[in-house]
Write an enzyme that holds these catalytic residues in place. Structure first.
Site, PDB file in Angstrom:
ATOM      1  N   ASP A  51      67.445  69.181 -14.900  1.00 46.52           N
ATOM      2  CA  ASP A  51      66.062  69.516 -15.271  1.00 46.52           C
ATOM      3  C   ASP A  51      65.256  70.178 -14.154  1.00 46.52           C
ATOM      4  O   ASP A  51      64.186  70.726 -14.419  1.00 46.52           O
ATOM      5  CB  ASP A  51      65.309  68.250 -15.706  1.00 46.52           C
ATOM      6  CG  ASP A  51      65.711  67.793 -17.090  1.00 46.52           C
ATOM      7  OD1 ASP A  51      66.627  68.404 -17.673  1.00 46.52           O
ATOM      8  OD2 ASP A  51      65.107  66.818 -17.583  1.00 46.52           O
ATOM      9  N   TYR A  93      86.107  73.802 -46.164  1.00 44.90           N
ATOM     10  CA  TYR A  93      85.324  73.486 -47.378  1.00 44.90           C
ATOM     11  C   TYR A  93      86.053  72.501 -48.282  1.00 44.90           C
ATOM     12  O   TYR A  93      87.229  72.654 -48.571  1.00 44.90           O
ATOM     13  CB  TYR A  93      85.035  74.761 -48.184  1.00 44.90           C
ATOM     14  CG  TYR A  93      84.701  74.446 -49.630  1.00 44.90           C
ATOM     15  CD1 TYR A  93      83.550  73.717 -49.943  1.00 44.90           C
ATOM     16  CD2 TYR A  93      85.561  74.816 -50.674  1.00 44.90           C
ATOM     17  CE1 TYR A  93      83.262  73.385 -51.271  1.00 44.90           C
ATOM     18  CE2 TYR A  93      85.267  74.483 -51.992  1.00 44.90           C
ATOM     19  CZ  TYR A  93      84.123  73.762 -52.286  1.00 44.90           C
ATOM     20  OH  TYR A  93      83.840  73.416 -53.574  1.00 44.90           O
ATOM     21  N   ALA A 103      71.291  56.889 -20.124  1.00 45.38           N
ATOM     22  CA  ALA A 103      71.011  57.867 -21.186  1.00 45.38           C
ATOM     23  C   ALA A 103      69.521  57.863 -21.480  1.00 45.38           C
ATOM     24  O   ALA A 103      69.048  57.079 -22.310  1.00 45.38           O
ATOM     25  CB  ALA A 103      71.810  57.518 -22.430  1.00 45.38           C
ATOM     26  N   ALA A 123      71.492  62.093 -14.580  1.00 44.34           N
ATOM     27  CA  ALA A 123      72.497  62.824 -15.373  1.00 44.34           C
ATOM     28  C   ALA A 123      73.243  63.832 -14.506  1.00 44.34           C
ATOM     29  O   ALA A 123      74.437  63.676 -14.228  1.00 44.34           O
ATOM     30  CB  ALA A 123      71.825  63.510 -16.558  1.00 44.34           C
ATOM     31  N   GLU A 162      68.890  58.020  -4.814  1.00 44.41           N
ATOM     32  CA  GLU A 162      68.072  57.902  -6.034  1.00 44.41           C
ATOM     33  C   GLU A 162      66.885  57.000  -5.723  1.00 44.41           C
ATOM     34  O   GLU A 162      67.059  55.864  -5.282  1.00 44.41           O
ATOM     35  CB  GLU A 162      68.917  57.326  -7.177  1.00 44.41           C
ATOM     36  CG  GLU A 162      68.135  56.825  -8.385  1.00 44.41           C
ATOM     37  CD  GLU A 162      67.214  57.857  -9.032  1.00 44.41           C
ATOM     38  OE1 GLU A 162      67.694  58.936  -9.397  1.00 44.41           O
ATOM     39  OE2 GLU A 162      65.993  57.569  -9.146  1.00 44.41           O
ATOM     40  N   CYS A 212      68.046  59.911 -23.133  1.00 41.84           N
ATOM     41  CA  CYS A 212      67.925  60.312 -24.534  1.00 41.84           C
ATOM     42  C   CYS A 212      67.940  59.102 -25.470  1.00 41.84           C
ATOM     43  O   CYS A 212      67.509  59.195 -26.619  1.00 41.84           O
ATOM     44  CB  CYS A 212      69.084  61.237 -24.912  1.00 41.84           C
ATOM     45  SG  CYS A 212      69.495  62.404 -23.627  1.00 41.84           S
TER      46      CYS A 212
HETATM   47  P1  FAD Z   1      66.441  63.188 -14.497  1.00 42.54           P
HETATM   48  O1  FAD Z   1      67.008  62.453 -15.643  1.00 42.54           O
HETATM   49  O2  FAD Z   1      64.987  63.478 -14.491  1.00 42.54           O
HETATM   50  O3  FAD Z   1      66.823  62.415 -13.177  1.00 42.54           O
HETATM   51  C1  FAD Z   1      66.375  62.835 -11.927  1.00 42.54           C
HETATM   52  C2  FAD Z   1      66.360  61.650 -10.993  1.00 42.54           C
HETATM   53  O4  FAD Z   1      66.081  62.139  -9.693  1.00 42.54           O
HETATM   54  C3  FAD Z   1      65.260  60.637 -11.315  1.00 42.54           C
HETATM   55  O5  FAD Z   1      65.819  59.368 -11.552  1.00 42.54           O
HETATM   56  C4  FAD Z   1      64.381  60.628 -10.074  1.00 42.54           C
HETATM   57  O6  FAD Z   1      63.959  59.325  -9.717  1.00 42.54           O
HETATM   58  C5  FAD Z   1      65.324  61.173  -9.012  1.00 42.54           C
HETATM   59  N1  FAD Z   1      64.603  61.814  -7.910  1.00 42.54           N
HETATM   60  C6  FAD Z   1      63.690  62.811  -8.008  1.00 42.54           C
HETATM   61  N2  FAD Z   1      63.243  63.148  -6.791  1.00 42.54           N
HETATM   62  C7  FAD Z   1      63.866  62.335  -5.908  1.00 42.54           C
HETATM   63  C8  FAD Z   1      63.803  62.200  -4.505  1.00 42.54           C
HETATM   64  N3  FAD Z   1      63.014  62.963  -3.769  1.00 42.54           N
HETATM   65  N4  FAD Z   1      64.571  61.258  -3.929  1.00 42.54           N
HETATM   66  C9  FAD Z   1      65.385  60.474  -4.678  1.00 42.54           C
HETATM   67  N5  FAD Z   1      65.487  60.565  -6.006  1.00 42.54           N
HETATM   68  C10 FAD Z   1      64.737  61.488  -6.617  1.00 42.54           C
HETATM   69  N6  FAD Z   1      68.019  65.545 -23.745  1.00 42.54           N
HETATM   70  C11 FAD Z   1      68.897  65.948 -24.701  1.00 42.54           C
HETATM   71  O7  FAD Z   1      69.738  66.818 -24.443  1.00 42.54           O
HETATM   72  N7  FAD Z   1      68.877  65.380 -25.941  1.00 42.54           N
HETATM   73  C12 FAD Z   1      68.009  64.392 -26.279  1.00 42.54           C
HETATM   74  O8  FAD Z   1      68.043  63.873 -27.396  1.00 42.54           O
HETATM   75  C13 FAD Z   1      67.065  63.962 -25.296  1.00 42.54           C
HETATM   76  N8  FAD Z   1      66.175  62.986 -25.575  1.00 42.54           N
HETATM   77  C14 FAD Z   1      65.335  62.541 -24.607  1.00 42.54           C
HETATM   78  C15 FAD Z   1      64.455  61.501 -24.894  1.00 42.54           C
HETATM   79  C16 FAD Z   1      63.599  61.031 -23.917  1.00 42.54           C
HETATM   80  C17 FAD Z   1      62.651  59.921 -24.237  1.00 42.54           C
HETATM   81  C18 FAD Z   1      63.627  61.593 -22.614  1.00 42.54           C
HETATM   82  C19 FAD Z   1      62.719  61.088 -21.541  1.00 42.54           C
HETATM   83  C20 FAD Z   1      64.491  62.627 -22.315  1.00 42.54           C
HETATM   84  C21 FAD Z   1      65.364  63.109 -23.301  1.00 42.54           C
HETATM   85  N9  FAD Z   1      66.245  64.155 -23.050  1.00 42.54           N
HETATM   86  C22 FAD Z   1      67.117  64.585 -24.019  1.00 42.54           C
HETATM   87  C23 FAD Z   1      66.238  64.837 -21.728  1.00 42.54           C
HETATM   88  C24 FAD Z   1      67.278  64.270 -20.793  1.00 42.54           C
HETATM   89  O9  FAD Z   1      67.104  62.885 -20.637  1.00 42.54           O
HETATM   90  C25 FAD Z   1      67.129  64.981 -19.449  1.00 42.54           C
HETATM   91  O10 FAD Z   1      67.324  66.356 -19.677  1.00 42.54           O
HETATM   92  C26 FAD Z   1      68.138  64.500 -18.419  1.00 42.54           C
HETATM   93  O11 FAD Z   1      67.910  63.166 -18.087  1.00 42.54           O
HETATM   94  C27 FAD Z   1      68.017  65.357 -17.147  1.00 42.54           C
HETATM   95  O12 FAD Z   1      68.842  64.830 -16.184  1.00 42.54           O
HETATM   96  P2  FAD Z   1      68.615  65.159 -14.645  1.00 42.54           P
HETATM   97  O13 FAD Z   1      69.672  64.401 -13.926  1.00 42.54           O
HETATM   98  O14 FAD Z   1      68.508  66.601 -14.429  1.00 42.54           O
HETATM   99  O15 FAD Z   1      67.154  64.598 -14.305  1.00 42.54           O
END
Ligand code: FAD
Length: 556
Positions: free
Chosen positions: A288, A431, A40, A10, A32, A42
């Site tokens: 995150d 409303y 997604a 994301a 990655e 989510c």
């Molecule tokens: P991530 O999605 O965790 O992606 C990080 C990526 O970095 C990973 O693919 C990982 O492989 C890669 N990575 C890590 N370290 C390394 C490395 N050293 N080298 C290469 N690659 C690496 N959020 C909402 O706002 N609303 C919702 O309804 C919601 N529902 C969700 C439902 C589920 C089941 C899940 C699992 C999550 C949900 N979320 C929701 C949370 C949302 O998906 C996350 O907040 C979002 O994906 C965060 O994005 P990000 O890019 O920070 O991290």
């Protein structure tokens, strides 16, 4: 300018694409370690339930183009290296060490580095947790493995460990797939993002859909045969299990950052400023893995959400491209759907507000979300939390089959603007009967807060009334509903005088005793309290939320 972005879900792709859009001379590479890009997360519960049929839909643009590495190269001019892990950061020489899935090691130079490494599922060290058919749900591979198991067997005994957002969404998905579900939560209530009385409503809704909720229950072991899980052992007994989902939270993925000496914040996420800059001016973090600031307390907090990851990615890109922008923080706004209920919150919960030292005043406002003559009107349970001293709103929670998102989002805007409850109560909301009552539920709830803060109304929560009963306090619990409502359900021991008869019959009440008045939602309870006060009753309170929020048994 060479930009390396670590993480491709994301925050990473958002930052990378925007930098490339803004900056002609940027050479942007995303690293990655997994296979899938820009999907997604989510949507995973809906992929498991079958509502989303094809995993490609989770990775596609609105017009159906899958966001893979070819898409990023051709459309975004961003070079993506998936199946490639970043293993170390050499900050002195501005290099990132990477290793491809085949084991080949390389180094990438950077001028600016973005950490978008996300979060990792927390796996508690419970004996037997390594057994087969115990899953996490973090990515598409996890979802595929779960779907595979569900497809091969019918009517599985499913145990979900953890009643947070992911746990409850999975419970609904599993119900759709015909599983017998037990949701086990260590805390006294599921959904810790909500206050206990709001979570209780959701627990009852789950139970009404056949999902067994076991709160205050600690998992002590997973036991099985031939490497396959068979039961979940808890301090409250054993639960048969063909499949277990561990949903006990996530932790920020900070290994790379910590090992390279970047500052880690008190929440264990990467410390960033409001430009998403880390303690190294050439390294940014978003999503995150990054720490957030709470907009109300001003303190660091960790709320990992996709909505925030995208906003932070944009700000990180702007900062790298020298565009003035900032991400001030979060309110912890969150929402989810559970069968016919929506559950949402923004700002501080009651306990968080008390812990932060506010002089807390609350309002419960359970009511239909539209006028009663509109057939689609549905119950909505609203709770508002405010500070008596500053009259500022601090938080709003909502649940029920009624429309939750409108109320939570109105509150999020007002909280961001720092509005007082008085300003907010005068908001010119749209409303018409098919959408809301003339006085929207949230405005009505704000007026309850104002009545309380202005001394027109003293509230007592239903839980406090139960406590008063248990302690043997001598008080009159006065039910002012109609006889028809009383027949449907009543609270044992309450005195009944319908509102219209209170003036005539108040002589039946002992003036020297405290009175707690209520009705279905306590609007009429409030009116009755005012009538009694005008007639010289000195200790009159209103039970917040009325019989609809009553946590104990009701006589039906
Ligand atoms: P991530 O999605 O965790 O992606 C990080 C990526 O970095 C990973 O693919 C990982 O492989 C890669 N990575 C890590 N370290 C390394 C490395 N050293 N080298 C290469 N690659 C690496 N959020 C909402 O706002 N609303 C919702 O309804 C919601 N529902 C969700 C439902 C589920 C089941 C899940 C699992 C999550 C949900 N979320 C929701 C949370 C949302 O998906 C996350 O907040 C979002 O994906 C965060 O994005 P990000 O890019 O920070 O991290």
């Amino acid at each position: 300018m060479k930009v390396v972005v670590i993480g491709g879900v994301a925050a990473g792709p958002k930052t990378a694409s925007r930098i490339r859009r803004l900056c002609d001379n940027a050479d942007v590479t995303v690293v990655e370690k997994g296979e899938f890009l820009s999907y997604a997360g989510c949507g995973l519960p809906y992929y498991i339930s079958g509502m989303v049929e094809d995993q490609k839909e989770l990775m596609a643009t609105p017009v159906g183009t899958v966001r893979d590495s070819v898409f990023f190269r051709n459309v975004k001019d961003v070079h993506v290296m998936n199946h490639t892990e970043a293993t170390a950061i050499d900050r002195d020489n501005k290099k990132v060490a990477i290793r491809t899935e085949g084991g080949e090691a390389q180094e990438l130079d950077y001028d600016k580095l973005v950490l978008a490494t996300g979060a990792e599922s927390f796996i508690p060290p419970i004996p037997g947790v390594e057994l087969q058919n115990i899953f996490n749900l973090k990515d598409i591979h996890d979802a595929d493995a779960i779907k595979d198991k569900l497809a091969k067997h019918k009517a599985l005994n499913a145990v979900i460990v953890g009643g947070g957002l992911i746990g409850v969404e999975v419970a609904e998905a599993f119900q759709e797939m015909g599983c017998r579900i037990t949701l086990v939560e260590y805390l006294p209530n599921i959904l810790p993002m909500m206050d206990p009385e709001m979570s209780t409503l959701v627990e009852e809704h789950f139970e009404s859909h056949g999902v067994r909720i076991k709160t205050g229950t600690k998992v002590t072991e997973f036991s099985g045969k031939d490497g396959l899980v068979e039961k979940v052992v808890t301090d409250q007994g054993e639960i048969p299990a063909d499949i277990v989902i561990m949903a006990v939270g996530v932790r920020p993925a900070t290994k790379l950052a910590a090992e390279s000496g970047l500052e880690i914040g008190p929440t264990r996420a990467i410390a960033v400023d409001d430009r998403m800059q880390t303690s190294d001016p050439d390294i940014f973090a978003a999503g995150d893995c990054a720490e957030k600031t709470h907009l109300i307390t001003g303190k660091p907090c960790y709320v990992p959400l996709g909505s925030t990851a995208n906003k932070e990615g944009r700000v990180a890109a702007n900062s790298i491209c020298d565009i003035d922008d900032s991400f001030p923080g979060v309110l912890g706004s969150a929402i989810c759907k559970i069968f016919n209920f929506s559950v949402g919150r923004t700002g501080l919960g009651e306990k968080e507000a008390r812990d932060a030292g506010y002089d807390v005043v609350i309002a419960h406002a359970p009511a239909p979300d539209k006028p009663h003559f509109i057939p689609s009107a549905k119950p909505l349970f609203l709770k508002l939390i405010a500070d008596r001293k500053t009259r500022k709103l601090l938080g709003v929670q909502a649940t029920g089959p009624g429309v939750v998102d409108r109320r939570i989002d109105i509150a999020a805007v007002a909280l961001t603007a720092g509005m007082s409850v008085d300003q907010m109560a005068q908001l010119d909301l749209s409303y018409a009967p098919p959408f809301s009552p003339a006085m929207d539920n949230i405005l009505a709830a704000l007026n309850i807060l104002r009545n309380k803060m202005d001394g027109h109304m003293e509230g007592v929560t239903p839980a406090e009334v139960v406590e008063m009963h248990e302690k043997g306090d001598d008080f009159t619990l006065l039910d002012v509903r109609t006889p028809g409502e009383l027949e449907q359900m009543r609270i044992e021991g309450a005195t009944h005088i319908p509102l219209g008869a209170v003036r005539k019959r108040m002589g039946e009440l002992d003036k020297s005793k405290p009175v707690v008045a209520f009705c279905k939602i306590s609007l009429r309870g409030y009116e009755a309290a005012l009538i009694l006060k005008q007639d010289g009753f000195t200790d009159v309170k209103v039970m917040d939320g009325g019989v609809l929020m009553w946590p104990g048994e009701l006589v039906r």
